[in-house]
Enzyme design. Structure first.
Site, PDB file in Angstrom:
ATOM      1  N   ASP A 149      -7.099   4.221  -4.408  1.00  0.00           N
ATOM      2  CA  ASP A 149      -7.739   4.007  -3.106  1.00  0.00           C
ATOM      3  C   ASP A 149      -8.382   5.354  -2.774  1.00  0.00           C
ATOM      4  O   ASP A 149      -8.658   6.147  -3.699  1.00  0.00           O
ATOM      5  CB  ASP A 149      -6.704   3.562  -2.050  1.00  0.00           C
ATOM      6  N   LYS A 209       0.873  -1.187   0.000  1.00  0.00           N
ATOM      7  CA  LYS A 209       0.000   0.000   0.000  1.00  0.00           C
ATOM      8  C   LYS A 209       0.896   1.219   0.000  1.00  0.00           C
ATOM      9  O   LYS A 209       2.030   1.169   0.478  1.00  0.00           O
ATOM     10  CB  LYS A 209      -0.878   0.027   1.257  1.00  0.00           C
TER      11      LYS A 209
HETATM   12  P1  NDP Z   1     -13.068   7.452  -2.467  1.00  0.00           P
HETATM   13  O1  NDP Z   1     -12.047   8.479  -2.225  1.00  0.00           O
HETATM   14  O2  NDP Z   1     -13.627   7.287  -3.835  1.00  0.00           O
HETATM   15  O3  NDP Z   1     -14.296   7.628  -1.476  1.00  0.00           O
HETATM   16  C1  NDP Z   1     -14.119   7.650  -0.108  1.00  0.00           C
HETATM   17  C2  NDP Z   1     -15.443   8.015   0.537  1.00  0.00           C
HETATM   18  O4  NDP Z   1     -15.335   7.839   1.944  1.00  0.00           O
HETATM   19  C3  NDP Z   1     -15.808   9.475   0.312  1.00  0.00           C
HETATM   20  O5  NDP Z   1     -17.193   9.612   0.315  1.00  0.00           O
HETATM   21  C4  NDP Z   1     -15.174  10.155   1.527  1.00  0.00           C
HETATM   22  O6  NDP Z   1     -15.755  11.386   1.878  1.00  0.00           O
HETATM   23  C5  NDP Z   1     -15.444   9.122   2.596  1.00  0.00           C
HETATM   24  N1  NDP Z   1     -14.414   9.244   3.625  1.00  0.00           N
HETATM   25  C6  NDP Z   1     -13.081   9.132   3.454  1.00  0.00           C
HETATM   26  N2  NDP Z   1     -12.449   9.352   4.617  1.00  0.00           N
HETATM   27  C7  NDP Z   1     -13.404   9.614   5.516  1.00  0.00           C
HETATM   28  C8  NDP Z   1     -13.376   9.899   6.894  1.00  0.00           C
HETATM   29  N3  NDP Z   1     -12.218   9.970   7.561  1.00  0.00           N
HETATM   30  N4  NDP Z   1     -14.569  10.077   7.510  1.00  0.00           N
HETATM   31  C9  NDP Z   1     -15.732  10.016   6.836  1.00  0.00           C
HETATM   32  N5  NDP Z   1     -15.818   9.742   5.527  1.00  0.00           N
HETATM   33  C10 NDP Z   1     -14.667   9.534   4.886  1.00  0.00           C
HETATM   34  O7  NDP Z   1     -12.411   6.074  -1.972  1.00  0.00           O
HETATM   35  P2  NDP Z   1     -12.876   4.590  -2.262  1.00  0.00           P
HETATM   36  O8  NDP Z   1     -14.337   4.530  -2.444  1.00  0.00           O
HETATM   37  O9  NDP Z   1     -11.985   4.046  -3.311  1.00  0.00           O
HETATM   38  O10 NDP Z   1     -12.458   3.861  -0.906  1.00  0.00           O
HETATM   39  C11 NDP Z   1     -13.366   3.672   0.173  1.00  0.00           C
HETATM   40  C12 NDP Z   1     -12.883   2.539   1.050  1.00  0.00           C
HETATM   41  O11 NDP Z   1     -12.809   1.329   0.273  1.00  0.00           O
HETATM   42  C13 NDP Z   1     -11.482   2.714   1.644  1.00  0.00           C
HETATM   43  O12 NDP Z   1     -11.451   2.094   2.901  1.00  0.00           O
HETATM   44  C14 NDP Z   1     -10.597   1.940   0.676  1.00  0.00           C
HETATM   45  O13 NDP Z   1      -9.405   1.528   1.293  1.00  0.00           O
HETATM   46  C15 NDP Z   1     -11.511   0.769   0.365  1.00  0.00           C
HETATM   47  N6  NDP Z   1     -11.236   0.034  -0.854  1.00  0.00           N
HETATM   48  C16 NDP Z   1     -11.124   0.661  -2.057  1.00  0.00           C
HETATM   49  C17 NDP Z   1     -10.884  -0.057  -3.195  1.00  0.00           C
HETATM   50  C18 NDP Z   1     -10.848   0.559  -4.535  1.00  0.00           C
HETATM   51  O14 NDP Z   1     -10.698  -0.175  -5.513  1.00  0.00           O
HETATM   52  N7  NDP Z   1     -11.003   1.858  -4.679  1.00  0.00           N
HETATM   53  C19 NDP Z   1     -10.675  -1.517  -3.142  1.00  0.00           C
HETATM   54  C20 NDP Z   1     -10.892  -2.093  -1.833  1.00  0.00           C
HETATM   55  C21 NDP Z   1     -11.138  -1.321  -0.742  1.00  0.00           C
HETATM   56  P3  NDP Z   1     -14.989  12.751   1.514  1.00  0.00           P
HETATM   57  O15 NDP Z   1     -15.079  12.837   0.015  1.00  0.00           O
HETATM   58  O16 NDP Z   1     -15.727  13.803   2.231  1.00  0.00           O
HETATM   59  O17 NDP Z   1     -13.575  12.589   1.992  1.00  0.00           O
HETATM   60  O1  2IT Z   2      -7.760  -1.910  -0.925  1.00  0.00           O
HETATM   61  C1  2IT Z   2      -7.688  -2.336  -2.094  1.00  0.00           C
HETATM   62  O2  2IT Z   2      -7.817  -3.544  -2.354  1.00  0.00           O
HETATM   63  C2  2IT Z   2      -7.463  -1.372  -3.167  1.00  0.00           C
HETATM   64  N1  2IT Z   2      -7.404  -0.183  -2.900  1.00  0.00           N
HETATM   65  C3  2IT Z   2      -7.299  -1.840  -4.583  1.00  0.00           C
HETATM   66  C4  2IT Z   2      -5.922  -2.355  -4.819  1.00  0.00           C
HETATM   67  C5  2IT Z   2      -5.576  -2.682  -6.243  1.00  0.00           C
HETATM   68  O3  2IT Z   2      -4.393  -2.952  -6.455  1.00  0.00           O
HETATM   69  O4  2IT Z   2      -6.441  -2.697  -7.121  1.00  0.00           O
END
Ligand code: NDP
Ligand code: 2IT
Length: 443
Positions: free
Chosen positions: A165, A125
């Site tokens: 992420d 990461k």
């Molecule tokens: P984004 O940046 O697209 O969205 C994140 C969302 O969560 C936003 O709505 C954001 O609000 C909110 N958020 C972030 N931090 C906080 C906080 N501290 N308190 C409250 N709300 C918060 O990220 P993703 O959707 O990609 O990621 C979301 C989660 O999924 C994370 O935990 C990530 O690690 C996990 N994940 C992502 C993957 C991917 O492929 N993208 C794969 C697997 C897991 P705001 O815009 O106001 O910050």
């Molecule tokens: O938490 C996760 O699995 C991710 N943010 C996606 C990682 C990736 O390499 O696609």
């Protein structure tokens, strides 16, 4: 004190203040405790000590010039945790909260997650405490180029393949890729989550959210349920949340909440995702804007507290967003299933409360593995110089998620409680990584 407890005690003493890292390792190791302690080889070969120490932690300075003509300095990281199963793989997070503890927890989790997928990828990461909110496109580009000016020497399509992420989507990946290509003079599949205009995979953007729902649907089925007609609470309004809500709706559920870091919306008529996409994907605005389009909905400032009655809860925002008081709200209102889209969104005490009150729990390292799995499809596409269509990638994603559920469910049955998918996921993930570590020697 047994082997697991000794390793945990030592890890906490040696990594002071890294609370998220302590939490992630404690959650995983405690759930594989009896498995690990029943076979002396793990202790004899110091497998846990090696598995919980990153192979490499890179920390670097990122200096960049803002539109204000001032020089800004941020911290950059890449934690390459474990490469026994394959090249390092995992996302990049740009968020002001990013620190070494958060990077290490995410990279540790990723090692287990990637192992669970059955695909040939190790765990990593990275990211920065850079805050993309309110920055111009030029500032984002400038930051990404300077971040890559250091990161490029540590990555490569057979070494380490970062992705997105929190705060990193196709726009950021595009700028990062462009700079990598310029420095290395190499057009290779070094990053995933790329845009569809160059080398990206159709379906990668949707994959984590859709994958979460494919996984959860199987978990519901095994427990005599489905998404059809159910009320679902989703948190977050980013990449994972939007696509989880979309697929849950396609499966006949009514999604009634979404949130961001400013507040949360409740729409009793069901969330209108076109509006959320317009606000979040197009204009990058705050979620309260939703009210302007859907006046019957309600906006509440502050942290989402999971107080709206639902059958299924899908936390899709960030770590430790679902705390004990939230778990109590959910149980009081009759929730039946919680399935994690975000990484480690549920605190340990909240998880214990949910499970001890009969809630069926889908752990993140299995439930949200669709994103990274789809990234591997993108890597295959890039290596084969082909272009895969969305039908192919979506069917493959569904197969992978259903197979992940089947494997963790059978592992849960083999080692105790048949609905303990937490232990199922951790034991399955551990077995593969530890076996590869033992085969590859003392490294
Ligand atoms: P984004 O940046 O697209 O969205 C994140 C969302 O969560 C936003 O709505 C954001 O609000 C909110 N958020 C972030 N931090 C906080 C906080 N501290 N308190 C409250 N709300 C918060 O990220 P993703 O959707 O990609 O990621 C979301 C989660 O999924 C994370 O935990 C990530 O690690 C996990 N994940 C992502 C993957 C991917 O492929 N993208 C794969 C697997 C897991 P705001 O815009 O106001 O910050
Ligand atoms: O938490 C996760 O699995 C991710 N943010 C996606 C990682 C990736 O390499 O696609």
């Amino acid at each position: 004190m047994n082997y697991v407890d000794r390793v945990l005690e030592n890890l906490i003493a040696k990594n002071p203040g890294e609370n998220e890292f302590h939490q992630a390792v404690t959650e995983s190791l405690k759930s594989i405790e009896s498995f690990v302690c029943s076979n002396k080889i793990y202790e004899e070969m110091s497998v846990l000590e090696r598995l919980t120490e990153p192979e490499r932690s890179i920390s670097f300075r990122v200096s960049w010039k803002g539109d204000d003509n001032k020089i800004h300095v941020n911290k950059g990281y890449r934690v390459q945790f474990n490469s026994c199963i394959g090249p390092y793989k995992g996302g990049l997070r740009f968020h002001p909260s990013v620190n070494l503890s958060i990077m290490k927890f995410l990279a540790f989790e990723q090692t287990f997650k990637n192992s669970i997928t059955g695909l040939p990828i190790g765990g990593a990461k990275g990211g920065s405490d850079f805050d993309p909110k309110g920055k111009s496109d030029f500032e984002i580009m400038n930051f990404c180029q300077n971040f890559m000016n250091e990161l490029f020497r540590h990555i490569g399509s057979y070494t380490d393949i970062p992705a997105g992420d929190i705060g990193v989507g196709a726009r950021e990946i595009g700028y990062l890729f462009g700079q990598y290509k310029k420095i290395k003079n190499l057009h290779e599949g070094v990053l995933t989550g790329k845009g569809l205009d160059f080398d990206g995979l159709e379906g990668r953007k949707e994959a984590t959210g859709y994958g979460l729902v494919y996984f959860t649907q199987k978990m519901l089925e095994e427990n005599g349920n489905s998404f059809e007609g159910k009320t679902v609470c989703v948190s977050g309004a980013g990449n994972v949340a939007i696509h989880a809500a979309e697929k849950a709706q396609q499966f006949g559920a009514k999604v009634v909440t979404m949130s961001d870091s400013s507040g949360w919306i409740y729409d009793p008529n069901g969330i209108n995702l076109e509006v959320v996409k317009k606000i979040k994907e197009k204009s990058r605005e705050r979620i309260y804007k939703y009210l302007e389009f859907e006046p019957e909905s309600k906006y509440t400032e502050g942290k989402f507290n999971w107080s709206i009655p639902c059958d299924i809860a899908l936390p899709c925002a960030t770590q430790n967003e679902l705390i004990l008081s939230d778990a109590k709200n959910l149980v009081k209102n009759g929730v039946k299933f919680v399935s994690e889209g975000a990484n480690m969104p549920t605190t340990i005490d909240a998880t214990k409360y949910l499970v001890s009150n009969g809630v069926i729990f889908g752990p993140a390292k299995a439930a949200n593995a669709g994103g990274v799995s789809s990234s591997v499809i993108e890597m295959s596409q890039n290596n084969s110089k082909m272009t895969f269509d969305s039908k192919f990638s979506n069917e493959k994603l569904k197969d992978i998620m259903e197979s992940i559920f089947a494997k963790i469910s059978s592992t849960a049955k083999e080692y105790g409680n048949k609905t303990d998918y937490i232990s199922g996921a951790n034991i399955l993930g551990f077995k593969k990584v530890s076996s590869a570590m033992l085969s590859e020697g003392i490294l």
